[in-house]
Design a protein around this motif. Structure first.
Motif, mmCIF file in Angstrom:
data_model
loop_
_atom_site.group_PDB
_atom_site.id
_atom_site.type_symbol
_atom_site.label_atom_id
_atom_site.label_comp_id
_atom_site.label_asym_id
_atom_site.label_seq_id
_atom_site.Cartn_x
_atom_site.Cartn_y
_atom_site.Cartn_z
ATOM 1 N N MET A 45 -2.346 14.014 -64.302
ATOM 2 C CA MET A 45 -1.307 14.993 -63.932
ATOM 3 C C MET A 45 -1.611 15.604 -62.560
ATOM 4 O O MET A 45 -0.724 15.756 -61.720
ATOM 5 N N VAL A 46 -2.901 15.934 -62.363
ATOM 6 C CA VAL A 46 -3.279 16.551 -61.084
ATOM 7 C C VAL A 46 -3.058 15.551 -59.948
ATOM 8 O O VAL A 46 -2.531 15.904 -58.888
ATOM 9 N N LEU A 47 -3.427 14.291 -60.194
ATOM 10 C CA LEU A 47 -3.207 13.264 -59.165
ATOM 11 C C LEU A 47 -1.712 13.113 -58.880
ATOM 12 O O LEU A 47 -1.296 13.039 -57.720
ATOM 13 N N VAL A 90 8.100 19.734 -64.872
ATOM 14 C CA VAL A 90 7.928 18.762 -65.959
ATOM 15 C C VAL A 90 6.440 18.601 -66.297
ATOM 16 O O VAL A 90 6.045 18.621 -67.464
ATOM 17 N N LEU A 91 5.616 18.447 -65.247
ATOM 18 C CA LEU A 91 4.208 18.126 -65.482
ATOM 19 C C LEU A 91 3.365 19.352 -65.830
ATOM 20 O O LEU A 91 2.300 19.221 -66.435
ATOM 21 N N GLY A 92 3.823 20.554 -65.435
ATOM 22 C CA GLY A 92 3.043 21.782 -65.646
ATOM 23 C C GLY A 92 2.563 21.976 -67.081
ATOM 24 O O GLY A 92 1.353 22.084 -67.320
ATOM 25 N N PRO A 93 3.473 21.989 -68.064
ATOM 26 C CA PRO A 93 3.021 22.219 -69.442
ATOM 27 C C PRO A 93 2.049 21.152 -69.927
ATOM 28 O O PRO A 93 1.092 21.442 -70.644
ATOM 29 N N LEU A 94 2.271 19.896 -69.502
ATOM 30 C CA LEU A 94 1.374 18.813 -69.924
ATOM 31 C C LEU A 94 0.000 18.998 -69.303
ATOM 32 O O LEU A 94 -1.028 18.810 -69.960
ATOM 33 N N ILE A 108 4.790 10.101 -66.403
ATOM 34 C CA ILE A 108 4.749 10.775 -65.098
ATOM 35 C C ILE A 108 5.976 10.391 -64.283
ATOM 36 O O ILE A 108 6.127 9.239 -63.883
ATOM 37 N N PRO A 109 6.871 11.338 -64.043
ATOM 38 C CA PRO A 109 8.030 11.006 -63.221
ATOM 39 C C PRO A 109 7.638 11.074 -61.750
ATOM 40 O O PRO A 109 7.192 12.106 -61.275
ATOM 41 N N GLY A 110 7.763 9.962 -61.071
ATOM 42 C CA GLY A 110 7.324 9.932 -59.680
ATOM 43 C C GLY A 110 8.394 10.339 -58.700
ATOM 44 O O GLY A 110 8.129 10.565 -57.531
ATOM 45 N N SER A 111 9.640 10.435 -59.164
ATOM 46 C CA SER A 111 10.717 10.772 -58.242
ATOM 47 C C SER A 111 11.737 11.631 -58.981
ATOM 48 O O SER A 111 11.646 11.814 -60.199
#
Lengths: 495, 158
Positions: free
Chosen positions: A146-148, A437-441, A319-322
């Protein structure tokens, strides 16, 4: 699995929805100002009507159709329907000026289809392997991932990593609103029930992408529409043009798939990178910007191949990249599916049906693009003064229907205004949505890791995969200093 | 500068936005420290529910501060301006104010009536000349939306 894959290709419902999705997608892509993520975002509520596979086939159709559709207005009126089609206009419009619009449209269609199909094959071959590998991931590895992802979104996707990082932290802050994911205490709810359940990222997305686009268009124009009246017929490219472009088609499809798979580097960057690649590979680079068919081929192969590539990290690791894949992730979640390796393990049949749907979308848009171009061109005649106000109603109903909560319309308005101001001053809004989106994960995996390690941060050093991902995160900070992918946006073309 | 437009340098716009974001970051940081428990329940190890929001706040404050400093020292946009046409801005402000009024009025009037009125208002703001067509469209669009969401999707519209 092959049966599941093929079943979609012959299912009448999937076929019908795919045709509808592709048609809507091309229409959305043709209209300057509307794009794939915005189109899917406002049509997300339709996901409730269908079973997961037909619904996803519908959205895949919009996605693939919109990316191709952007090239039509770029070639015919030099007004790219989407940012992914800007590079197409460099040579597409000069070809129209030379009276070769049909040739340019044909190559755009062919390049898009080849790019889309090659990237779908890559998706089918690679995604299960990656998902298999990701099965070994636990909370520390996911946190590293997620961090990456967040750092790549910031350093790769824009010309201003600093502004992207600002956006990432705004997204993380938005994602902290609501119940804490581990022990369930409320955060930042200001004693309201509305904020107790958090802020749905779809509302952030519709506000930041769709409503802000409407506001920008309202500011620009009154009653304007294209006066393009010419009768256009598309055609497949001649054997001579295909022979001239085959190396670009092959190399561009591969490069586009790889770029698409990188978080943060979507169809736009891929189209510019492939335009640059085409110029480097061409025997006549001096003709670029003056109507070289290879330029159209490079840009269009690039943007559609990135679409398939971007699905790889989204489906295998969530991971949504876009922007577009963030919306697609939203669609999957509405359908009750959680992308990631477990999806491949537990619902393998469904995954292969989705692969079939993605391939189907790329085949259908080739057919519709070939025969329907004369009708799509007419969409350009819809005045903006009618189009954009109408879209507002869809943004309102789209965001309300996510949770049947009228207060979400107020949140939509706030995010729409923030998105408008950000875009006016060149702050990218994509990182905000992706971080939401990625924050909670990221938070959940971080805290679970620390519970597992009894509070010791060395857990991230003990796992080789997490360690590699964290090292890569630090390496990604250096991207802006030794030539990041976004610099391809600065390609200057003599016009 | 023409009378019907005003200009803001991109640098100043960026600085104003960054200052506002810093203020928001500080506000949420204070709120987090005052309202969110620091530790997990029952002595669970690791970080508590406050840590992540605090990290986001500090991240926002620091990146905004760095943005302000970098723009004050050197801006790649120095000299570049954003032009806001007064007529265009008026349309945007009217659309947003209209949306807020629509938000407050709808629970009292129901979705259909307020949506038709709001859509007509936005069409008027946009300045499309054919009034009859606009009335027809406003009614038609909302009927379609009502049919699709209320009837087809079973979404109970307000």
């Amino acid at each position: 699995m092959l049966g599941a894959f093929l079943s979609v290709l012959i299912s009448p419902l999937s076929l019908g929805l795919c045709v509808l999705g592709v048609s809507l997608g091309i229409g959305i892509g043709v209209l300057p100002g509307l794009n794939a993520s915005m189109g899917i975002a406002i049509l997300l509520p339709l996901a409730y009507v269908f079973e997961p596979v037909p619904a996803m086939v519908f959205f895949f159709g919009i996605y693939a159709g919109a990316i191709y559709g952007g090239s039509i207005s770029a070639i015919l009126i030099n007004a790219p329907g989407t940012t992914a089609a800007v590079a197409t206009s460099f040579d597409g419009y000069p070809l129209t000026e030379k009276g070769e619009a049909g040739r340019a449209l044909g190559m755009a269609l062919f390049g898009s289809a080849v790019g889309g199909i090659v990237s779908t094959i890559a998706l089918i071959l690679l995604a299960p392997q990656i998902a298999d590998f990701a099965l070994a991931f636990g909370p520390p590895e996911y946190f590293g991932l997620m961090v990456l992802g967040l750092s790549l979104v910031s350093t790769v996707s824009t010309n201003s990593p600093l502004k992207s990082f600002v956006g990432v932290f705004i997204g993380l802050l938005i994602s902290s609103v609501g119940l804490d994911p581990i022990i369930g205490v409320p955060r930042f709810n200001f004693n309201t029930m509305v904020l107790m359940t958090g802020i749905d990222f779809i509302i952030v997305l519709i506000g930041m992408f769709a409503l802000s686009t409407v506001l920008i268009s309202l500011e620009k124009s009154i009653g304007e529409a294209s006066n393009f009246e010419e009768e256009i017929t598309s055609q497949l490219p001649s054997l001579k043009d295909i022979k001239r472009c085959w190396k670009i088609l092959t190399a561009g499809s591969i490069l586009g798939t790889i770029i698409g798979a990188l978080p943060g580097a979507g169809a736009t960057i891929s189209s510019f990178a492939n335009y640059g690649l085409a110029r480097n590979m061409s025997k006549h680079p001096e003709e670029f910007g003056k109507g070289n068919i290879e330029g159209v081929c490079g840009a269009e192969t690039g943007n559609n191949s990135a679409a398939g590539g971007a699905m790889i990290p989204m489906l295998t690791m969530g991971i949504p990249g876009s922007e577009s894949t963030a919306v697609m992730l939203g669609a999957l979640m509405i359908l009750g599916l959680t992308p990631g390796p477990l999806l491949f393990e537990q619902q393998g049949k469904l995954v292969y049906q989705m692969f079939g749907g993605f391939l189907l979308a790329n085949i259908i848009f080739l057919i519709i693009g070939l025969f329907g171009i004369r009708y799509f061109v007419k969409i350009l005649r819809i005045p903006n003064a009618i189009l954009f106000p109408t879209v507002i109603i869809f943004t309102v109903v789209g965001s309300y229907s996510m949770r049947n909560q009228w207060a979400d319309v107020l949140l939509l308005t706030i995010f729409g205004v923030v998105g408008y101001l950000f875009r006016k001053f060149n702050f990218p809004v994509g990182p905000i949505v992706i971080a939401t989106v990625l924050g909670p994960l990221a938070e959940m995996n971080l805290r679970q890791s620390l519970i597992m390690s009894d509070g010791s941060w060395t857990i991230f050093l003990d796992s080789p995969i997490a360690l590699v991902l964290i090292v890569l995160t630090f390496v990604s900070f250096l991207f802006p200093y030794f030539g990041n992918l976004s610099r391809v946006k600065n390609i200057k073309v003599d016009r | 500068m023409k009378n019907d437009e005003f200009k803001i340098s991109i640098k100043n716009g960026e600085i104003v936005i960054a200052i506002l974001l810093m203020i928001i970051g500080v506000f949420f940081l204070i709120t987090a420290n005052n309202t969110i428990p620091e530790n997990n329940i029952a002595g669970q190890p690791g970080i508590g529910p406050r840590a992540f929001p605090v990290l986001a706040c500090w991240g926002l404050i620091i990146t905004s501060a760095v943005l302000i400093i970098s723009r004050l020292v050197k801006s790649k946009y120095s000299g570049k301006v954003k032009i806001f046409e007064k007529e265009g801005m008026k349309r945007v402000i009217l659309a947003v104010v209209g949306l807020i009024v629509y938000y407050f009025v709808t629970p009292h009037t129901g979705f259909i009536i307020s949506s038709i009125v709001y859509l007509l208002f936005i069409y008027w703001v946009s300045g499309y000349p054919n009034k009859k067509l606009l009335v027809l469209l406003a009614v038609l669009v909302n009927l379609i939306v009502y049919f699709v969401f209320q009837v087809l999707l079973n979404v109970p519209l307000p």
